[in-house]
Design a protein around this motif. Sequence first.
Motif, short mmCIF file in Angstrom:
data_model
loop_
_atom_site.label_atom_id
_atom_site.label_comp_id
_atom_site.label_asym_id
_atom_site.label_seq_id
_atom_site.Cartn_x
_atom_site.Cartn_y
_atom_site.Cartn_z
N ILE A 1 6.38 -4.71 -5.53
CA ILE A 1 5.88 -5.22 -4.26
C ILE A 1 5.39 -6.65 -4.48
O ILE A 1 4.60 -6.91 -5.37
N THR B 1 1.16 -2.72 5.03
CA THR B 1 2.57 -2.34 4.86
C THR B 1 3.28 -3.41 4.03
O THR B 1 2.91 -4.58 4.04
N VAL B 2 4.30 -2.97 3.36
CA VAL B 2 5.05 -3.87 2.47
C VAL B 2 5.86 -4.88 3.30
O VAL B 2 6.51 -4.52 4.26
N LEU C 1 2.02 -7.85 0.99
CA LEU C 1 1.67 -6.83 1.98
C LEU C 1 1.21 -7.52 3.25
O LEU C 1 0.68 -8.63 3.22
#
Length: 183
Positions: free
Chosen positions: A84, A92-93, A87
């Motif tokens: 990742i 949320t990504v 965010l």
Amino acid sequence: MLQSSRQFALLLVLSLSLAACGFHLRGPQAMAFKTIHLGMSEYSDLANDLRRQLRTTGTTEAVSTASDAEVRMIVVADNREKNILSLSSGGTVREFQLKRQFRFRVLDKAGREVMSLAEIAVTRDITYNDNIALAKEQEELILQRDMQADLVQQIMRRLAAIRIDPNAPAPAASAPTAAPAAR
């Protein structure tokens, strides 16, 4: 008529100048060996892509047994990661980074190292949106295929750079070391 002859002359001059400077399209490069054992599953996509690229050289063939090969590629690691990168404020990504690390070395028939440990790392960044998750999955698959194609090209360039010295001494057998004498 005069303008088309000028365009033709200009095109001819440009073509000749490109040829004169040594420019040529990158094509398959000849390898210093005729056969190679890839040291990975015969059924992997990477092995299939490498075999296909080796066939395009016209001089080198991937063989299925190590004893039949002039050189052996030893795969040390083939890792894939998905990290990742960012965010959203809601947690949320938003972005991922796809990474593939491939490490290998090449030995000749006598066990001499003809290419020391090489590492190739390929990365791609991808944005993510939950609203179009299916499309993003497809985009990720496309990027994974693109990364593999890039990896294959880099492996081929490194294999083409190998120079085999037939006069190099064979590796010495590892002899047991004597314990140091006590004083």
